[in-house]
Design a protein around this motif. Structure first.
Motif, PDB file in Angstrom:
ATOM      1  N   GLY A   1       0.738   5.502   9.136  1.00  0.00           N
ATOM      2  CA  GLY A   1      -0.291   6.598   8.465  1.00  0.00           C
ATOM      3  C   GLY A   1      -1.538   6.727   7.022  1.00  0.00           C
ATOM      4  N   THR A   2      -1.014   4.784   6.981  1.00  0.00           N
ATOM      5  CA  THR A   2      -1.689   4.817   5.372  1.00  0.00           C
ATOM      6  C   THR A   2      -3.587   4.753   5.263  1.00  0.00           C
ATOM      7  OG1 THR A   2       0.123   3.416   4.997  1.00  0.00           O
ATOM      8  CG2 THR A   2      -2.159   2.758   3.985  1.00  0.00           C
ATOM      9  N   LYS A   3      -4.349   5.572   5.166  1.00  0.00           N
ATOM     10  CA  LYS A   3      -5.737   5.353   5.685  1.00  0.00           C
ATOM     11  C   LYS A   3      -6.057   3.957   5.414  1.00  0.00           C
ATOM     12  CE  LYS A   3     -10.128   6.475   3.857  1.00  0.00           C
ATOM     13  NZ  LYS A   3     -11.261   7.453   2.477  1.00  0.00           N
ATOM     14  N   THR A   4      -6.929   3.527   6.341  1.00  0.00           N
ATOM     15  CA  THR A   4      -6.976   2.453   6.413  1.00  0.00           C
ATOM     16  C   THR A   4      -9.318   2.406   7.723  1.00  0.00           C
ATOM     17  OG1 THR A   4      -5.070   1.952   7.849  1.00  0.00           O
ATOM     18  CG2 THR A   4      -7.104   0.284   8.124  1.00  0.00           C
TER      19      THR A   4
ATOM     20  N   ALA B   1       0.870  -1.327  -0.010  1.00  0.00           N
ATOM     21  CA  ALA B   1      -0.080   0.161   0.205  1.00  0.00           C
ATOM     22  C   ALA B   1       0.591   0.996   0.063  1.00  0.00           C
ATOM     23  CB  ALA B   1      -0.694  -0.074   1.795  1.00  0.00           C
ATOM     24  N   LYS B   2       2.032   0.838   1.188  1.00  0.00           N
ATOM     25  CA  LYS B   2       2.955   2.373   0.818  1.00  0.00           C
ATOM     26  C   LYS B   2       3.460   2.461  -0.484  1.00  0.00           C
ATOM     27  CE  LYS B   2       4.857   4.501   4.664  1.00  0.00           C
ATOM     28  NZ  LYS B   2       3.592   5.452   4.953  1.00  0.00           N
ATOM     29  N   ASN B   3       3.865   1.116  -1.105  1.00  0.00           N
ATOM     30  CA  ASN B   3       4.303   2.072  -2.586  1.00  0.00           C
ATOM     31  C   ASN B   3       3.295   1.975  -3.622  1.00  0.00           C
ATOM     32  OD1 ASN B   3       6.985   0.826  -1.641  1.00  0.00           O
ATOM     33  ND2 ASN B   3       6.907  -1.595  -1.584  1.00  0.00           N
ATOM     34  N   TYR B   4       2.434   1.945  -3.635  1.00  0.00           N
ATOM     35  CA  TYR B   4       1.535   2.175  -4.657  1.00  0.00           C
ATOM     36  C   TYR B   4       0.578   3.621  -4.118  1.00  0.00           C
ATOM     37  CZ  TYR B   4       2.283  -1.722  -7.578  1.00  0.00           C
ATOM     38  OH  TYR B   4       2.624  -3.248  -8.214  1.00  0.00           O
ATOM     39  N   GLY B   5       0.735   3.840  -3.044  1.00  0.00           N
ATOM     40  CA  GLY B   5      -0.081   4.879  -2.768  1.00  0.00           C
ATOM     41  C   GLY B   5      -1.450   4.594  -2.641  1.00  0.00           C
ATOM     42  N   ALA B   6      -1.943   2.953  -1.788  1.00  0.00           N
ATOM     43  CA  ALA B   6      -3.112   2.793  -2.421  1.00  0.00           C
ATOM     44  C   ALA B   6      -3.285   2.606  -0.633  1.00  0.00           C
ATOM     45  CB  ALA B   6      -2.782   1.012  -1.981  1.00  0.00           C
TER      46      ALA B   6
ATOM     47  N   VAL C   1      -5.657   1.209   3.356  1.00  0.00           N
ATOM     48  CA  VAL C   1      -6.659  -0.597   3.133  1.00  0.00           C
ATOM     49  C   VAL C   1      -7.580  -0.254   3.912  1.00  0.00           C
ATOM     50  CG1 VAL C   1      -5.230  -2.146   4.249  1.00  0.00           C
ATOM     51  CG2 VAL C   1      -4.258  -1.581   2.891  1.00  0.00           C
ATOM     52  N   ALA C   2      -7.598  -1.889   3.608  1.00  0.00           N
ATOM     53  CA  ALA C   2      -9.655  -2.953   4.015  1.00  0.00           C
ATOM     54  C   ALA C   2      -8.560  -3.496   5.340  1.00  0.00           C
ATOM     55  CB  ALA C   2     -10.144  -2.520   3.719  1.00  0.00           C
ATOM     56  N   LEU C   3      -8.773  -3.248   6.231  1.00  0.00           N
ATOM     57  CA  LEU C   3      -8.709  -4.949   6.767  1.00  0.00           C
ATOM     58  C   LEU C   3      -9.760  -5.358   7.164  1.00  0.00           C
ATOM     59  CD1 LEU C   3      -6.225  -3.217   9.908  1.00  0.00           C
ATOM     60  CD2 LEU C   3      -5.833  -4.691   7.576  1.00  0.00           C
ATOM     61  N   VAL C   4      -9.830  -6.716   7.401  1.00  0.00           N
ATOM     62  CA  VAL C   4     -10.780  -7.480   7.508  1.00  0.00           C
ATOM     63  C   VAL C   4     -10.667  -8.635   8.339  1.00  0.00           C
ATOM     64  CG1 VAL C   4     -10.554  -9.327   5.137  1.00  0.00           C
ATOM     65  CG2 VAL C   4     -12.807  -8.682   5.963  1.00  0.00           C
ATOM     66  N   ASN C   5     -11.450  -9.222   9.229  1.00  0.00           N
ATOM     67  CA  ASN C   5     -11.700  -9.905  10.259  1.00  0.00           C
ATOM     68  C   ASN C   5     -13.085 -10.598  10.033  1.00  0.00           C
ATOM     69  OD1 ASN C   5     -12.397 -10.962  13.837  1.00  0.00           O
ATOM     70  ND2 ASN C   5     -10.485 -11.477  12.270  1.00  0.00           N
ATOM     71  N   ILE C   6     -13.132 -11.955   9.908  1.00  0.00           N
ATOM     72  CA  ILE C   6     -14.141 -12.854   9.990  1.00  0.00           C
ATOM     73  C   ILE C   6     -14.281 -13.143  11.398  1.00  0.00           C
ATOM     74  CG2 ILE C   6     -15.330 -14.130   8.948  1.00  0.00           C
ATOM     75  CD1 ILE C   6     -15.061 -11.795   7.186  1.00  0.00           C
ATOM     76  N   ILE C   7     -15.548 -12.892  12.105  1.00  0.00           N
ATOM     77  CA  ILE C   7     -16.065 -13.851  13.054  1.00  0.00           C
ATOM     78  C   ILE C   7     -17.613 -14.707  12.750  1.00  0.00           C
ATOM     79  CG2 ILE C   7     -17.754 -13.555  14.755  1.00  0.00           C
ATOM     80  CD1 ILE C   7     -17.203 -10.317  14.891  1.00  0.00           C
ATOM     81  N   GLU C   8     -16.398 -16.224  12.835  1.00  0.00           N
ATOM     82  CA  GLU C   8     -17.509 -16.968  11.895  1.00  0.00           C
ATOM     83  C   GLU C   8     -18.136 -16.992  13.096  1.00  0.00           C
ATOM     84  OE1 GLU C   8     -15.747 -19.984   9.947  1.00  0.00           O
ATOM     85  OE2 GLU C   8     -13.270 -19.232  10.190  1.00  0.00           O
TER      86      GLU C   8
END
Length: 149
Positions: free
Chosen positions: A82-85, A27-32, A34-41
């Motif tokens: 600092g990456t937007k998350t 993400a840092k290299n591409y200026g992208a 991020v979304a962090l996803v956590n699945i609650i089973e």
């Protein structure tokens, strides 16, 4: 390939930490972003005779949602620099939930770790990472659980 949105699938394991580190570096290299996803089973629900969910199930669900949010915060604080998350947390099966959240959020890349299990366990349980890679509409980077990745 234009990468603006990277979805990183995390759980409470060292292999998902390696995936998070890798995903944030990309993400840092591409200026992208991020979304962090956590699945609650989902846990099996106890049904009362009046066909309502037992309070034990509801309490477990609330705890899981709260713990999921804390995990996502911890991963962001550790790796984001600092990456937007964005945080995504849903009750679902792991592979289906990751794919659905990726589609809804519009990911350009999914980053996921793998436990590297083999043999009978892999045959019986399958691999979430493999399932995601087969069914995803976008590219999937599978980060192996090896030393110093």
């Amino acid at each position: 390939m234009k990468i603006q949105k990277i979805l990183i699938a995390v759980d409470n394991s060292t292999c998902s930490e390696k995936a998070a580190r890798t995903g944030y570096e990309i993400a840092k290299n591409y200026g992208a972003e991020v979304a962090l996803v956590n699945i609650i089973e989902p846990v099996p629900a106890n049904i009362n005779p009046d066909l309502t969910l037992a309070p034990v199930f509801l309490e477990t669900y609330d705890n899981s949602e709260e713990n999921s949010h804390l995990l996502l915060q911890e991963i962001e604080n550790k790796f984001s620099q600092g990456t937007k998350t964005t945080y995504l947390s849903v009750v679902d099966s792991a592979a289906h939930g990751i794919i659905q959240q990726s589609d809804e959020w519009g990911s350009d890349l999914i980053v996921i770790g793998t436990y590297g299990r083999t043999g009978l366990y892999h045959f019986l349980m399958g691999s979430v990472a493999e399932h995601v890679a087969r069914k995803s509409a976008c590219p999937v980077l599978i980060v192996p659980n090896k030393a110093d990745v």
